[in-house]
Design an enzyme around this catalytic site. Structure first.
Site, PDB file in Angstrom:
ATOM      1  N   TRP A 188      -3.685 -11.094   6.379  1.00  0.00           N
ATOM      2  CA  TRP A 188      -2.861  -9.890   6.525  1.00  0.00           C
ATOM      3  C   TRP A 188      -3.065  -9.400   7.948  1.00  0.00           C
ATOM      4  O   TRP A 188      -4.194  -9.059   8.270  1.00  0.00           O
ATOM      5  CB  TRP A 188      -3.239  -8.788   5.530  1.00  0.00           C
ATOM      6  CG  TRP A 188      -2.455  -7.550   5.843  1.00  0.00           C
ATOM      7  CD1 TRP A 188      -2.830  -6.513   6.641  1.00  0.00           C
ATOM      8  CD2 TRP A 188      -1.111  -7.272   5.427  1.00  0.00           C
ATOM      9  NE1 TRP A 188      -1.811  -5.595   6.748  1.00  0.00           N
ATOM     10  CE2 TRP A 188      -0.741  -6.037   6.010  1.00  0.00           C
ATOM     11  CE3 TRP A 188      -0.175  -7.943   4.636  1.00  0.00           C
ATOM     12  CZ2 TRP A 188       0.519  -5.458   5.822  1.00  0.00           C
ATOM     13  CZ3 TRP A 188       1.063  -7.355   4.445  1.00  0.00           C
ATOM     14  CH2 TRP A 188       1.400  -6.118   5.028  1.00  0.00           C
ATOM     15  N   GLY A 198       0.820  -1.211   0.000  1.00  0.00           N
ATOM     16  CA  GLY A 198       0.000   0.000   0.000  1.00  0.00           C
ATOM     17  C   GLY A 198       0.857   1.266   0.000  1.00  0.00           C
ATOM     18  O   GLY A 198       2.069   1.224   0.177  1.00  0.00           O
ATOM     19  N   GLU A 254      -0.901  -1.740  -5.747  1.00  0.00           N
ATOM     20  CA  GLU A 254      -2.158  -1.131  -5.260  1.00  0.00           C
ATOM     21  C   GLU A 254      -2.278   0.282  -5.840  1.00  0.00           C
ATOM     22  O   GLU A 254      -1.705   1.204  -5.300  1.00  0.00           O
ATOM     23  CB  GLU A 254      -2.176  -1.097  -3.738  1.00  0.00           C
ATOM     24  CG  GLU A 254      -2.092  -2.504  -3.139  1.00  0.00           C
ATOM     25  CD  GLU A 254      -2.278  -2.530  -1.628  1.00  0.00           C
ATOM     26  OE1 GLU A 254      -2.725  -1.530  -1.042  1.00  0.00           O
ATOM     27  OE2 GLU A 254      -1.953  -3.564  -1.034  1.00  0.00           O
TER      28      GLU A 254
END
Ligand SMILES: *[C@@H]1O[C@H](CO)[C@@H](O)[C@H](O)[C@H]1NC(C)=O
Ligand SMILES: *[C@@H]1O[C@H](CO)[C@@H](O)[C@H](O)[C@H]1NC(C)=O
Ligand SMILES: *[C@@H]1O[C@H](CO)[C@@H](O)[C@H](O)[C@H]1NC(C)=O
Ligand SMILES: *[C@@H]1O[C@H](CO)[C@@H](O)[C@H](O)[C@H]1NC(C)=O
Ligand SMILES: *[C@@H]1O[C@H](CO)[C@@H](O)[C@H](O)[C@H]1NC(C)=O
Length: 370
Positions: A349, A96, A137
């Site tokens: 995660w 991310g 992402e």
């Protein structure tokens, strides 16, 4: 072939089975290890997993080469194989935030794609990983979609070629992908190239509802959503299987080992969708607490926990603090859903969020095996 004697057939069949079980994953009990999570790789109980993702290698935007953020990446595979010699490891790339910013430009040009592909294979092999995991992402335009498709075709070809010239088992190739149009537009994933080239993808069906700007509490990662809004089921079955057309056995469902804290307007009004004023925090100080801290909020600070099977979510509350998260019942229900749909498995995660007894990892593994 039709006249071949049965003993040869048997040996041939056995060889094929041995070869294919080496080369491909047929089930995924996965978990991401994040290097900055505070969990030392030597403390991972790898017996609960078939695949561990080591996160994250970075893509250098100038050279298109991978860099590793920590020396523990080089010893990760040998370390986690100490208590499970058959666990497979994948080097996860990107992540991310800033981690994914170099991907669109790299994928836009065949020279930079080749540099990236070559570097990824070289870094994976020289650090003893069994595979590579792309965590871009997110692809978010038609150009990204086309370029990601080209990247996947070229990457798979390079992996096959490296395996045949080295005589090694081909590297596994997976990706973490968005699980909802709520997060990013799923139409920008090249479904056909994903199906043709990837061993599987990890569908991130979490972070669907977060406190920012929300006037009421929400299930952060519901499996179902009777209101018609986003859910794990909608992301997996609705979007990835039915709309994008990716086969179930190429998909793993995401399990969040963390939750989100809200602040309630009224301590006595503490259900799902109770009025809230946005983010809160639990005594450990976090507004996005990991599972072990949420358990401590329940066990040590007296928070009440509730499982709601309509949405498949857990939540707990104490005073005006409210946390939506996944506990053992949500994890079991999601893993059972994965089995029912014929998915390849699940992934967490991130595994540093589990408690000291590996409660969620064990729950997921037991549900998958049952
Ligand atoms: C991709 O390349 C084209 C021309 O080759 C250029 O117009 C475009 O801006 C590039 N996009 C990215 C994300 O680098
Ligand atoms: C592709 O990238 C390389 C360097 O990575 C650069 O030299 C080349 O000009 C680029 N090609 C195009 C068409 O943009
Ligand atoms: C998945 O979607 C298909 C097509 O809409 C539907 O028939 C099936 O019941 C769904 N499966 C689950 C487990 O919801
Ligand atoms: C789950 O929560 C919703 C919203 O409050 C409620 O309507 C539903 O009855 C709950 N489900 C169960 C099984 O308690
Ligand atoms: C782990 O399990 C032991 C034995 O069942 C128990 O005493 C301990 O409280 C557990 N720890 C956590 C963090 O749940």
């Amino acid at each position: 072939m039709k006249t071949m004697a049965s003993p040869s057939l048997n040996i041939f069949t056995i060889l094929l089975i041995l070869l294919s079980s080496n080369a491909e994953a047929d089930e995924v009990k996965g978990g991401y290890w994040y290097y900055d999570s505070g969990l030392d790789p030597s403390h991972i109980d790898a017996t609960h997993f078939t695949h561990l993702f080591c996160a994250f290698a970075k893509l250098d935007s100038t050279t298109n080469q991978l860099t590793l953020p920590s020396t523990s990446f080089s010893t990760f595979t040998q370390t986690v194989q100490q208590n499970n010699p058959s666990v497979k490891t994948l080097l996860s790339i990107g992540g991310g935030g800033e981690g994914s910013s170099p991907f669109p430009a790299m994928a836009n040009n065949s020279t930079s794609r080749q540099a990236f592909i070559g570097s990824s294979i070289q870094v994976a092999r020289s650090n003893n990983f069994h595979g590579l995991d792309l965590d871009w992402e997110y692809p978010s335009s038609d150009t990204d979609k086309t370029n990601l498709g080209l990247l996947l075709n070229e990457w798979r070809a390079a992996i096959a070629q490296e395996a045949s010239s080295s005589g090694n088992t081909p590297l596994l190739l997976s990706a973490a992908v968005a699980g909802s149009n709520q997060i990013t537009d799923l139409q920008y994933y090249p479904a056909e190239e994903i199906t043709n080239n990837m061993d599987w993808v990890n569908v991130m069906v979490y972070d669907l509802f977060v406190p920012d700007g929300a006037g009421s509490t929400q299930p952060p990662a519901p499996l179902y959503n009777p209101t018609g809004l986003f859910s794990g089921d909608q992301g997996i079955n609705g979007s990835w299987i039915n709309q994008l057309g990716v086969p179930p056995n190429k998909l793993a469902i995401g399990l969040p080992f963390y939750g989100y804290a809200w602040t309630l307007v009224d301590a006595n009004d503490h259900g799902l969708f109770a009025p809230g004023t946005g983010a809160g925090s639990i005594p450990s100080g976090d507004s996005v607490p990991v599972y072990s801290d949420i358990r401590s909020f329940i066990n040590n600070d007296g928070a009440q926990s509730v499982y709601n099977s309509t949405y498949v979510t857990d939540y707990c509350y104490s005073g005006t603090t409210w946390v939506g998260y996944d506990d053992t019942q949500s994890v079991s229900a999601k893993v059972n859903y994965a089995k029912e749909l014929g998915l390849i498995g699940y992934f967490a995660w991130q595994i540093g969020g589990d408690d000291d007894n590996w409660t969620l990892s064990k729950t997921a593994s037991d549900a998958w095996e049952s």
